[in-house]
Design a protein around this motif. Structure first.
Motif, PDB file in Angstrom:
ATOM      1  N   VAL A  83       0.819  -1.209   0.000  1.00 12.12           N
ATOM      2  CA  VAL A  83       0.000   0.000   0.000  1.00 12.12           C
ATOM      3  C   VAL A  83       0.854   1.260   0.000  1.00 12.12           C
ATOM      4  CG1 VAL A  83      -1.971  -1.112   1.119  1.00 12.12           C
ATOM      5  CG2 VAL A  83      -0.246   0.035   2.520  1.00 12.12           C
ATOM      6  N   ARG A  84       2.088   1.154   0.499  1.00 13.49           N
ATOM      7  CA  ARG A  84       2.968   2.317   0.526  1.00 13.49           C
ATOM      8  C   ARG A  84       3.348   2.781  -0.875  1.00 13.49           C
ATOM      9  NH1 ARG A  84       5.963  -0.397   5.611  1.00 13.49           N
ATOM     10  NH2 ARG A  84       5.525  -2.206   4.327  1.00 13.49           N
ATOM     11  N   GLU A  85       3.225   1.888  -1.839  1.00 16.85           N
ATOM     12  CA  GLU A  85       3.586   2.215  -3.212  1.00 16.85           C
ATOM     13  C   GLU A  85       2.402   2.719  -4.033  1.00 16.85           C
ATOM     14  OE1 GLU A  85       5.157  -1.417  -4.664  1.00 16.85           O
ATOM     15  OE2 GLU A  85       6.922  -1.406  -3.348  1.00 16.85           O
ATOM     16  N   TRP A  86       1.216   2.721  -3.423  1.00 12.97           N
ATOM     17  CA  TRP A  86       0.011   3.082  -4.163  1.00 12.97           C
ATOM     18  C   TRP A  86      -0.182   4.593  -4.198  1.00 12.97           C
ATOM     19  CZ3 TRP A  86      -4.510   5.556  -2.465  1.00 12.97           C
ATOM     20  CH2 TRP A  86      -5.567   5.550  -3.375  1.00 12.97           C
ATOM     21  N   SER A  87      -0.639   5.065  -5.338  1.00 14.57           N
ATOM     22  CA  SER A  87      -1.097   6.445  -5.486  1.00 14.57           C
ATOM     23  C   SER A  87      -2.433   6.424  -6.215  1.00 14.57           C
ATOM     24  CB  SER A  87      -0.092   7.287  -6.278  1.00 14.57           C
ATOM     25  OG  SER A  87       1.081   7.508  -5.522  1.00 14.57           O
ATOM     26  N   PRO A  88      -3.354   7.299  -5.842  1.00 14.79           N
ATOM     27  CA  PRO A  88      -4.681   7.265  -6.468  1.00 14.79           C
ATOM     28  C   PRO A  88      -4.663   7.748  -7.912  1.00 14.79           C
ATOM     29  CG  PRO A  88      -4.498   9.128  -4.972  1.00 14.79           C
ATOM     30  CD  PRO A  88      -3.261   8.314  -4.780  1.00 14.79           C
ATOM     31  N   SER A  89      -5.467   7.113  -8.741  1.00 13.82           N
ATOM     32  CA  SER A  89      -5.702   7.609 -10.088  1.00 13.82           C
ATOM     33  C   SER A  89      -6.532   8.884 -10.012  1.00 13.82           C
ATOM     34  CB  SER A  89      -6.440   6.559 -10.926  1.00 13.82           C
ATOM     35  OG  SER A  89      -5.716   5.348 -10.964  1.00 13.82           O
ATOM     36  N   ALA A  90      -6.553   9.614 -11.114  1.00 15.56           N
ATOM     37  CA  ALA A  90      -7.261  10.898 -11.127  1.00 15.56           C
ATOM     38  C   ALA A  90      -8.762  10.738 -10.915  1.00 15.56           C
ATOM     39  CB  ALA A  90      -6.994  11.622 -12.451  1.00 15.56           C
ATOM     40  N   ASP A  91      -9.291   9.519 -11.169  1.00 12.06           N
ATOM     41  CA  ASP A  91     -10.735   9.292 -11.041  1.00 12.06           C
ATOM     42  C   ASP A  91     -11.105   8.558  -9.754  1.00 12.06           C
ATOM     43  OD1 ASP A  91      -9.617   6.853 -11.669  1.00 12.06           O
ATOM     44  OD2 ASP A  91     -11.142   6.290 -13.148  1.00 12.06           O
ATOM     45  N   THR A  92     -10.191   8.488  -8.790  1.00 14.70           N
ATOM     46  CA  THR A  92     -10.462   7.771  -7.539  1.00 14.70           C
ATOM     47  C   THR A  92     -11.331   8.630  -6.630  1.00 14.70           C
ATOM     48  OG1 THR A  92      -8.329   6.634  -7.696  1.00 14.70           O
ATOM     49  CG2 THR A  92      -9.441   6.592  -5.564  1.00 14.70           C
ATOM     50  N   ASP A  93     -12.571   8.233  -6.473  1.00 18.42           N
ATOM     51  CA  ASP A  93     -13.520   9.010  -5.673  1.00 18.42           C
ATOM     52  C   ASP A  93     -13.769   8.430  -4.287  1.00 18.42           C
ATOM     53  OD1 ASP A  93     -13.983  10.956  -7.664  1.00 18.42           O
ATOM     54  OD2 ASP A  93     -15.416   9.644  -8.665  1.00 18.42           O
ATOM     55  N   VAL A  94     -13.440   7.163  -4.087  1.00 23.56           N
ATOM     56  CA  VAL A  94     -13.611   6.534  -2.775  1.00 23.56           C
ATOM     57  C   VAL A  94     -12.412   5.626  -2.514  1.00 23.56           C
ATOM     58  CG1 VAL A  94     -14.973   4.936  -1.361  1.00 23.56           C
ATOM     59  CG2 VAL A  94     -16.137   6.567  -2.857  1.00 23.56           C
ATOM     60  N   VAL A  95     -11.838   5.759  -1.318  1.00 26.13           N
ATOM     61  CA  VAL A  95     -10.780   4.852  -0.861  1.00 26.13           C
ATOM     62  C   VAL A  95     -11.223   4.259   0.474  1.00 26.13           C
ATOM     63  CG1 VAL A  95      -8.365   4.593  -0.188  1.00 26.13           C
ATOM     64  CG2 VAL A  95      -8.997   6.227  -1.980  1.00 26.13           C
ATOM     65  N   VAL A  96     -11.160   2.946   0.573  1.00 30.91           N
ATOM     66  CA  VAL A  96     -11.476   2.241   1.811  1.00 30.91           C
ATOM     67  C   VAL A  96     -10.249   1.439   2.219  1.00 30.91           C
ATOM     68  CG1 VAL A  96     -12.942   0.515   2.923  1.00 30.91           C
ATOM     69  CG2 VAL A  96     -13.922   2.072   1.220  1.00 30.91           C
ATOM     70  N   THR A  97      -9.823   1.610   3.459  1.00 28.52           N
ATOM     71  CA  THR A  97      -8.733   0.789   3.977  1.00 28.52           C
ATOM     72  C   THR A  97      -9.149   0.266   5.343  1.00 28.52           C
ATOM     73  OG1 THR A  97      -6.386   0.750   4.604  1.00 28.52           O
ATOM     74  CG2 THR A  97      -7.502   2.873   4.773  1.00 28.52           C
TER      75      THR A  97
END
Length: 254
Positions: free
Chosen positions: A81-95
């Protein structure tokens, strides 16, 4: 290594905080929904059902969990997860029940909020029970003379692995987010012999299991079991009450 089957032994109880978390996300028609730490994918599927028009992205660092998620029909990707970055269309993130494994997760939260599009939702839940007997007794046993040398390199999470709801609320508010933060202690009724031991075997004891061979692992379990039974006395009906504190935060990016 993670054992997806062991993790799902108490699937219903492990899922409840996830549902309580996602219920506070008021996104109507998100373009992309990301599940950071998707595990075996059983809960990721509920995100797809809630937002059928969204692209659902599922990420987990465990190859065993990713394989289980893919077998269940979730297109999971193995990635830290440390390597993840959101795409421009990411409207919801759940962790859900992930960030307590990541010591630098506060910095990640700041980075992710800065990278998410305006109006996006970020929802997180972490266990807040590292000061409970289930964890303190494990640490004490691991640090005892019989075991200290065998698992010297194992890092067991302390109380500071996660923050209070107030600290997370401040973090998100300082970034300009609207934020809802809270905690809940679930009084869970576990069935079976050595119930609390079996519960933490699927999560908190995973680093200990990885460091020991089969014989050592059984010896460690046999030492820990009576300590946990004393702290969490089984009832006459064979069940055990296990209070479990969870910390939640849901933030809306400005």
């Amino acid at each position: 290594m993670w054992d997806p089957a062991k993790y799902l032994d108490y699937g219903d109880l492990r899922a409840r905080p996830f549902y309580d978390l996602v219920a506070r996300v008021d996104a109507q028609a998100p373009r992309r929904v990301t599940d950071l730490g998707c595990g075996p994918g059983n809960l990721t599927k509920t995100l797809a059902k809630r937002w059928p028009g969204a692209t659902v992205e599922a990420i987990d660092g465990s190859p065993e969990m990713v394989a289980a998620a893919r077998e269940s029909g979730v297109a999971a990707e193995q990635r830290d997860v440390r390597e993840w970055s959101p795409s421009a269309d990411t409207d919801v993130v759940v962790t859900n029940a992930v960030l307590h494994w990541v010591p630098e997760h506060r910095d990640l939260l700041r980075r992710w909020v800065g990278e998410l599009p305006s109006g996006a939702w970020f929802a997180m839940q972490v266990p807040g029970n590292m000061g409970a007997p289930s964890h303190t007794l494990t640490r004490q046993l691991a640090e005892s003379p019989d075991w200290a040398d065998k698992i010297a390199d194992v890092v067991l999470r302390e109380d500071d692995a996660v923050d209070t709801p107030l600290r997370y609320a401040d973090l998100f508010a300082d970034l300009g987010c609207a934020v809802d933060a809270w905690e809940t202690t679930y009084t869970q009724r576990l069935a079976g012999e050595n119930a609390v031991l079996e519960w933490i075997t699927g999560t908190a004891l995973r680093p200990v299991r990885a460091a020991l061979d089969d014989q050592e692992w059984e010896a460690f379990r046999s030492r820990l079991a009576p300590l946990l039974d004393e702290a969490y006395p089984p009832r006459a009906d064979g069940t055990t009450w296990f209070p479990f504190r969870r910390v939640f935060a849901v933030a809306r990016v400005p």
